[in-house]
Enzyme design. Structure first.
Site, PDB file in Angstrom:
ATOM      1  N   LYS A 203       0.768  -0.870  -0.179  1.00 39.23           N
ATOM      2  CA  LYS A 203      -0.609  -0.105   0.227  1.00 39.23           C
ATOM      3  C   LYS A 203       1.002   0.833  -0.405  1.00 39.23           C
ATOM      4  O   LYS A 203       1.246   1.863   1.059  1.00 39.23           O
ATOM      5  CB  LYS A 203      -0.862  -0.037   1.622  1.00 39.23           C
ATOM      6  N   SER A 405      -8.617  -0.207  -5.280  1.00 39.80           N
ATOM      7  CA  SER A 405      -8.453   0.541  -3.795  1.00 39.80           C
ATOM      8  C   SER A 405     -10.145  -0.105  -3.102  1.00 39.80           C
ATOM      9  O   SER A 405     -11.051  -0.686  -3.012  1.00 39.80           O
ATOM     10  CB  SER A 405      -7.850   1.509  -3.430  1.00 39.80           C
TER      11      SER A 405
END
Length: 614
Positions: A203, A405
């Site tokens: 991430k 996401s």
């Protein structure tokens, strides 16, 4: 004396009243004249463009190719009327025009002019390319004409039967790159303390605030999906041009030598490499198109794709067939009611609810082109998808260029998920970002002090240092959010949380890679997704596609109903040329969007993916 004063006052009052009355009549007269001009021009244009036989459809998109306009209908109409340029074209309009023209006996060929396409994702270009191939399959000719092309513009031109490039033009296929600016040293110098809370080593969205370079995990993941997308590009060009993708790749690797050997003549190099068919100036290309078709007013008989689309839409106004509704979720996901071009937790959920409650709608397609954003807003939209399925209406998700996401969060509960091979998806993970500036303030002699009744009172005031105990609490919240995310994905995809965690942790995948890992069901575009929705609702072969969008006012409906030509004539009739101005649109950097989303009184929790390629 008093009587004389009253007489003067009365005279002044009458004079002012007459002046006011004159101005009132003048203003209302001007408005009436303006409306009359608009009515007459609209009446004159109401017949629309008449198509002759053997007409060429000109596909010349100008600006960004988008899923949904980012400006309001009236704003676009006025900009067009007064000489402005609306630098956006909807993908759906391009696809409709090409597919309608393929079945229209009046349309003989398609002429592609890609030079003014400013921005379009790989998935978008792939969908248009597939539409061009359907046009060719109908036995019709396609010619591409260009002065100079980027590799994205070339991906469309490559599908033509013949590509004409200007002798002084250029074409270079350079590959894909993803380079970011990193701020850690600058923030340290300014005294800004950055606290990043995340789950997942991949991430990487907020890495520029805590590093001076990309992490090894970020490099690994990015190169993996980017190579897949680039290889897909080479395969598509190779198939369209009947060239071996390995040969194209070798030509790119050999540019330093081949460009020098061609004396810097990039047009000749493109011809030698068989990327184009002929070098031709604009007038030479026009003469060739006249020879292929019909001469009309010093050029070939033609119709612009947007004018052609207006004709097609007027022919289908009375369609009463069952509907497959399409709701577009494009842009950053934010809370509340957002304008077009941004996904609003409330506004997008409201559109899904409208489709669910409409008895004419038998199935829903959620078209996603979003890198994510606010996690709570994403959950509001996901919940509406769940409720729509519970109401008995099938929901098919169609992923565009990016559905990562938070973009995947709102997609996960679809009955089926469609993605293009080069869609960018995954990035299942969340993060929180908090910055405080006590050291920055100290540099200029400013300090913060006070008292609170608990340890958490004012704990995330950016003027104060962050207490490690508060940081631990925030990380616990992020951990819980991640577990919720992968738990929901696992339930939606019939997998265990452990199986999802192995392919999540913020890692980005191409559409093809996501399908291999069970995050996507089918490879295909919007056309395939709507067909699947109709099939699931048992209306295959007898349905229409309707976009569910913010309802327009009466003025907006009137404004957008006018042709581009009519709007231009209205603008010229009402406003002198010297008074016309172009409306500039500023580009907002992704990093600035993130900073703007941060609130001084809260820690933002985001499901966001920085996964652009340039």
């Amino acid at each position: 004396m008093a009587e004389k004063s009253r007489g003067v006052f009365a005279t002044l009052f009458v004079w002012v009243w007459n002046l006011f009355n004159f101005i009132r009549r003048l203003v209302f007269g001007a408005i009436a004249l303006l409306l009359l001009i608009i009515f007459l021009v609209a009446l004159r244009s109401s017949g629309g463009t008449r198509l002759g036989e053997r007409t060429a459809l000109v596909l010349d998109p100008k600006g960004n190719i988008v899923e949904q306009y980012t400006s309001e209908p009236a704003q676009r109409a006025l900009a067009s009327a007064f000489g402005g340029k609306v630098r956006e074209v909807q993908l759906r309009d391009i696809l409709r025009a090409i597919d309608a023209a393929a079945a229209d006996s009046r349309i003989e060929r398609l002429v592609i002019e890609p030079d003014e396409i400013a921005s379009a994702g790989m998935s978008t270009l792939h969908e248009i390319g597939a539409a061009i191939e359907r046009f060719k399959a109908a036995g019709k000719d396609v010619v591409a004409v260009s002065n100079s092309m980027s590799q994205g513009q070339y991906l469309l031109a490559a599908h033509a039967n013949q590509i004409l490039l200007h002798p002084e033009g250029d074409l270079l296929l350079e590959g894909l790159g993803r380079y970011r600016t990193y701020y850690k040293d600058a923030l340290d110098w300014l005294g800004v303390d950055v606290h990043l809370f995340r789950v997942g080593e991949y991430k990487s969205y907020a890495e520029p605030y805590i590093r001076n370079d990309a992490s090894p995990e970020s490099r690994e993941a990015d190169l993996f999906w980017m190579n897949d997308v680039w290889n897909d590009y080479l395969k598509e060009v190779g198939a369209a041009r009947k060239l071996d993708p390995k040969v194209i790749s070798a030509q790119i690797d050999n540019y330093a030598t081949s460009i020098k050997a061609a004396n810097g003549d990039l047009a000749k190099l493109a011809l030698d490499d068989k990327l184009v068919d002929k070098l031709a100036t604009h007038d030479e290309a026009e003469a060739m198109l006249i020879a292929k078709g019909v001469k009309e007013e010093h050029s070939f008989r033609q119709v612009d794709f947007q004018d052609y689309l207006s004709i097609v839409q007027h022919e289908n106004l009375r369609d009463t067939r069952p509907q497959v509704a399409v709701v577009v979720a494009e842009g950053e996901i934010m809370g509340g009611d957002q304008a077009a071009g941004t996904v609003g937790g409330e506004s997008t959920a409201k559109l899904i609810r409208r489709a669910r409650e409409n008895n004419k709608v038998k199935a829903l397609v959620l078209r996603v082109n979003s890198p994510g954003g606010d996690a709570f807003a994403s959950e509001l939209i996901r919940r509406e998808i769940e409720l729509t399925k519970a109401a008995g209406k099938p929901v098919i998700v169609s992923m565009g260029d990016v559905a990562a996401s938070g973009g995947y969060w709102i997609s996960m509960n679809g009955d089926q998920i469609f993605a293009e091979p080069n869609t960018i998806t995954g990035s299942i993970g969340i993060f929180g970002l908090f910055m405080n500036i006590p050291n920055t303030l100290a540099k200029i002699g400013v300090h913060t002090d006070g008292v609170g009744t608990t340890a958490f009172a004012g704990a995330i005031d950016p003027r104060r240092a962050l207490d490690p105990k508060v940081g631990a609490v925030i990380q616990s919240i992020i951990d819980k959010g991640y577990q919720n995310f992968i738990g929901k994905v696992a339930a939606a995809r019939n997998k265990t949380p452990q199986q999802i965690d192995a392919i999540a942790r913020g890692r980005v995948w191409s559409g093809a890679q996501a399908k291999e890992r069970g995050l996507v069901d089918q490879l295909g575009g919007l056309r395939e997704a709507t067909a699947a929705a109709a099939q699931a609702a048992n209306i295959a072969g007898n349905y229409q596609v309707r976009y569910v969008e913010k309802e327009m006012s009466a003025w907006e409906r009137f404004a957008v109903s006018l042709s581009n030509d009519a709007l231009t004539r209205i603008g010229r009739a009402v406003v002198p040329e010297a008074a016309r101005v172009l409306l500039a649109q500023s580009d907002v950097q992704d990093q600035l969007k993130l900073l703007r989303s941060l609130d001084a009184n809260k820690v933002g929790v985001f499901a966001y993916c920085f996964c652009e390629i340039k």
